[in-house]
Design an enzyme around this catalytic site. Structure first.
Site, PDB file in Angstrom:
ATOM      1  CD  GLU A   8      50.491  33.492  55.822  1.00  0.00           C
ATOM      2  OE1 GLU A   8      51.421  34.725  55.137  1.00  0.00           O
ATOM      3  OE2 GLU A   8      50.276  33.049  55.529  1.00  0.00           O
TER       4      GLU A   8
ATOM      5  CB  CYS B 154      47.719  29.721  53.154  1.00  0.00           C
ATOM      6  SG  CYS B 154      47.772  31.565  53.496  1.00  0.00           S
TER       7      CYS B 154
ATOM      8  CG  HIS C 297      44.900  28.251  51.339  1.00  0.00           C
ATOM      9  ND1 HIS C 297      43.931  29.049  52.517  1.00  0.00           N
ATOM     10  CD2 HIS C 297      45.202  28.803  50.447  1.00  0.00           C
ATOM     11  CE1 HIS C 297      44.960  30.157  52.517  1.00  0.00           C
ATOM     12  NE2 HIS C 297      44.606  30.738  51.295  1.00  0.00           N
TER      13      HIS C 297
HETATM   14  P1  HMG Z   1      38.699  42.661  42.708  1.00  0.00           P
HETATM   15  O1  HMG Z   1      40.187  43.168  41.843  1.00  0.00           O
HETATM   16  O2  HMG Z   1      38.801  43.251  43.971  1.00  0.00           O
HETATM   17  O3  HMG Z   1      38.208  41.612  42.622  1.00  0.00           O
HETATM   18  O4  HMG Z   1      40.374  41.993  43.552  1.00  0.00           O
HETATM   19  P2  HMG Z   1      36.904  41.526  41.009  1.00  0.00           P
HETATM   20  O5  HMG Z   1      37.454  43.039  40.382  1.00  0.00           O
HETATM   21  O6  HMG Z   1      38.096  40.936  40.642  1.00  0.00           O
HETATM   22  O7  HMG Z   1      35.788  40.976  41.611  1.00  0.00           O
HETATM   23  C1  HMG Z   1      35.954  39.646  42.715  1.00  0.00           C
HETATM   24  C2  HMG Z   1      35.096  39.511  41.377  1.00  0.00           C
HETATM   25  O8  HMG Z   1      33.419  39.729  41.560  1.00  0.00           O
HETATM   26  C3  HMG Z   1      34.419  38.914  40.546  1.00  0.00           C
HETATM   27  O9  HMG Z   1      34.199  37.662  40.121  1.00  0.00           O
HETATM   28  C4  HMG Z   1      33.607  39.619  40.263  1.00  0.00           C
HETATM   29  O10 HMG Z   1      33.267  39.461  38.392  1.00  0.00           O
HETATM   30  C5  HMG Z   1      32.416  39.944  40.572  1.00  0.00           C
HETATM   31  P3  HMG Z   1      35.346  36.439  39.050  1.00  0.00           P
HETATM   32  O11 HMG Z   1      35.606  37.351  38.395  1.00  0.00           O
HETATM   33  O12 HMG Z   1      36.214  36.474  40.347  1.00  0.00           O
HETATM   34  O13 HMG Z   1      34.027  35.585  39.777  1.00  0.00           O
HETATM   35  N1  HMG Z   1      32.051  41.059  40.619  1.00  0.00           N
HETATM   36  C6  HMG Z   1      30.782  41.255  40.940  1.00  0.00           C
HETATM   37  N2  HMG Z   1      29.545  40.400  41.614  1.00  0.00           N
HETATM   38  C7  HMG Z   1      28.523  40.065  42.126  1.00  0.00           C
HETATM   39  N3  HMG Z   1      27.178  41.040  42.200  1.00  0.00           N
HETATM   40  C8  HMG Z   1      28.599  42.050  41.733  1.00  0.00           C
HETATM   41  C9  HMG Z   1      29.644  42.495  41.463  1.00  0.00           C
HETATM   42  N4  HMG Z   1      30.634  42.971  41.432  1.00  0.00           N
HETATM   43  C10 HMG Z   1      31.806  42.329  40.773  1.00  0.00           C
HETATM   44  N5  HMG Z   1      27.926  43.908  42.586  1.00  0.00           N
HETATM   45  C11 HMG Z   1      41.037  39.692  45.039  1.00  0.00           C
HETATM   46  C12 HMG Z   1      40.148  40.208  44.836  1.00  0.00           C
HETATM   47  C13 HMG Z   1      40.599  38.682  45.739  1.00  0.00           C
HETATM   48  C14 HMG Z   1      41.492  39.852  44.011  1.00  0.00           C
HETATM   49  C15 HMG Z   1      41.499  40.822  46.036  1.00  0.00           C
HETATM   50  O14 HMG Z   1      40.422  40.774  46.812  1.00  0.00           O
HETATM   51  C16 HMG Z   1      43.107  40.191  46.943  1.00  0.00           C
HETATM   52  O15 HMG Z   1      44.064  41.057  46.517  1.00  0.00           O
HETATM   53  N6  HMG Z   1      42.865  39.858  47.786  1.00  0.00           N
HETATM   54  C17 HMG Z   1      43.983  39.310  48.508  1.00  0.00           C
HETATM   55  C18 HMG Z   1      44.425  38.775  47.750  1.00  0.00           C
HETATM   56  C19 HMG Z   1      43.486  36.720  47.644  1.00  0.00           C
HETATM   57  O16 HMG Z   1      43.123  36.473  48.546  1.00  0.00           O
HETATM   58  N7  HMG Z   1      44.001  35.918  47.061  1.00  0.00           N
HETATM   59  C20 HMG Z   1      43.643  34.891  46.787  1.00  0.00           C
HETATM   60  C21 HMG Z   1      44.343  33.588  46.128  1.00  0.00           C
HETATM   61  S1  HMG Z   1      46.517  33.813  46.596  1.00  0.00           S
HETATM   62  C22 HMG Z   1      45.881  32.639  48.602  1.00  0.00           C
HETATM   63  O17 HMG Z   1      45.232  32.268  49.036  1.00  0.00           O
HETATM   64  C23 HMG Z   1      47.424  32.653  49.312  1.00  0.00           C
HETATM   65  C24 HMG Z   1      47.045  33.735  50.714  1.00  0.00           C
HETATM   66  O18 HMG Z   1      45.709  33.291  51.512  1.00  0.00           O
HETATM   67  C25 HMG Z   1      48.151  34.447  51.616  1.00  0.00           C
HETATM   68  C26 HMG Z   1      49.227  32.995  52.049  1.00  0.00           C
HETATM   69  O19 HMG Z   1      49.787  32.488  51.537  1.00  0.00           O
HETATM   70  O20 HMG Z   1      49.706  33.251  52.966  1.00  0.00           O
HETATM   71  C27 HMG Z   1      46.123  35.180  49.833  1.00  0.00           C
END
Ligand code: HMG
Length: 390
Positions: free
Chosen positions: A79, A111, A233
């Protein structure tokens, strides 16, 4: 006929940042990136590498002359394409000096497309049993500096040689797959960076996994005990863990322990490379095969492939006798150990150093890039690639 992975290897660029440094620079508690997201290091790609060179370097590291003469199909899943018309597979075909009587194409569905490529390869080999197919999954994951997705970036490629009577893993025919039109992640033609609805993407990933895993079990009349391991994945390792835990709630403590222990062993390469999109599931497979010393031939692994947008597939593979003898473990470890840690300032400079849109002529200094195959510039709007070993 048994068809599957005969050889499997990966390539990732020579630079990375520590996610603790990134957390400090972004004013985030490091525990969020290290534990909450589950990423330790993130690959940083120089402008002398693109999806073509990452894939070509991955393939170069696993193929011998016999493969080069026999491959009659290159299927390039990406991609991070470099051309709307010409398939990236054609460039790799030339860079590796493959047999000229060969098809070369590019496939896309976020992906998921690496899995689509494997299924196409299986069909081709079923019709042409002596064929060898080169499946490449190569990507650069870019969300932008200071964005929510920044911590889930990465870069790299997986190369797989798909044949009959494979030496590493037979891919079984039973498979379940699903399409649901969801705008969780996409990249319009005009944008270098992905657009993402992060929370929606996490919900959709887990929903498709649970749905497909249940459908697979029902269709094949099996329970969780039928799987010696589960692979995912892995956009970031916590995502795979969340999905795994979502199906363990009603399982015995022993089953939970077995699968979580194994997940923690297998996530290693993903944790130190980052998201490589199409290759990410297969990086998880390589990592498990190379890190888990307890896995045995005959083990059945379940693989969950997810591509935003969205398409998912759950299928299985059986590890073959002496499969360990056919891995490239030492080579991968040497590559990872030779990587250079850079600062967040250096990473930002590399990230911003992109090629201006529409530029027809440009030359890059490739002397600082240790990769054998590099992107050396553009001449009259044609990308110039160099294989230093040719
Ligand atoms: P965010 O808002 O930065 O993070 O987004 P959050 O607030 O959800 O926190 C993440 C985790 O950290 C949470 O744990 C918090 O509790 C924890 P969870 O509830 O998930 O278990 N946390 C802590 N832990 C330990 N110590 C601390 C602490 N503070 C917080 N101090 C998000 C995270 C992944 C959404 C963002 O980074 C994002 O948008 N990433 C890109 C999208 C993505 O990767 N999505 C995955 C599914 S889609 C997919 O896999 C397809 C893809 O590969 C593309 C394709 O197919 O081509 C992306």
């Amino acid at each position: 006929m048994k068809i599957g992975i005969n050889k499997i290897g990966f390539y990732t660029p020579h630079m990375y940042i520590d996610t603790e440094d990134l957390a400090i620079a972004r004013g985030v508690e490091p525990g969020k990136f290290k534990i909450g997201i589950g990423q330790d290091k993130m690959a940083v790609v120089p402008k002398t590498q693109d999806a073509v060179t990452l894939a070509a370097n991955a393939a170069l590291s696993i193929l011998d002359q016999e493969d080069i003469d026999a491959i009659d199909y290159v299927i390039f899943a990406t991609e991070s394409g470099i051309d709307h018309s010409k398939a990236a597979g054609v460039y790799v075909h030339q860079l590796l000096g493959l047999n000229e009587y060969c098809r070369s194409i590019e496939v896309k569905q976020a992906c998921y497309s690496g899995t689509a490529a494997i299924q196409i390869a299986k069909g081709h080999i079923a019709l042409n049993p002596d064929s060898k197919v080169l499946v490449l999954s190569s990507d650069i994951s870019r969300y932008g500096l200071n964005t929510g997705g920044e911590i889930t970036q990465g870069a790299g490629a997986v190369a797989m040689l798909i044949t009959r009577d494979p030496k590493v893993m037979v891919i079984e025919d039973q498979s379940v797959y699903k399409t649901e039109d969801v705008m969780d992640f996409w990249r319009p033609l005009y944008s270098e960076e992905a657009f993402v609805h992060g929370k929606l993407s996490v919900i959709q990933y887990i929903k498709l996994f649970q749905d497909l895993f249940t459908a697979y079990k029902e269709k094949n009349q099996v329970t969780l005990a039928a799987f010696d391991g589960l692979l995912f994945h892995m956009p970031y390792t916590k995502m795979g863990l969340k999905a795994l835990k979502s199906i363990l709630e009603n399982e015995s403590e022993q089953e939970q322990e077995r699968l979580i222990k194994q997940f923690n062993i297998g996530k290693y390469y993903n944790e130190i490379v980052g998201n490589i999109y199409t290759g990410s599931l297969y990086l998880n497979l390589i990592s498990l095969l190379e890190q888990d010393t307890e896995l045995k031939a005959g083990a059945r692994l379940g693989l969950f492939s997810y591509g935003s947008g969205s398409v998912g597939e759950f299928f299985t593979g059986i590890l073959q006798k002496n499969y360990r003898d056919h891995l490239f473990t030492e080579q991968h470890q040497q590559m990872l150990q030779a990587r250079e840690k850079i600062s967040v300032e250096q990473y930002e400079k590399v990230f911003m150093d992109t090629i201006p849109n529409g530029i027809g002529n440009i030359e890059f200094d490739i002397s600082n890039d240790p990769a054998p195959i590099c992107f050396a510039g553009i001449k009259d709007h044609m990308r110039q690639y160099i294989n230093k070993e040719q």
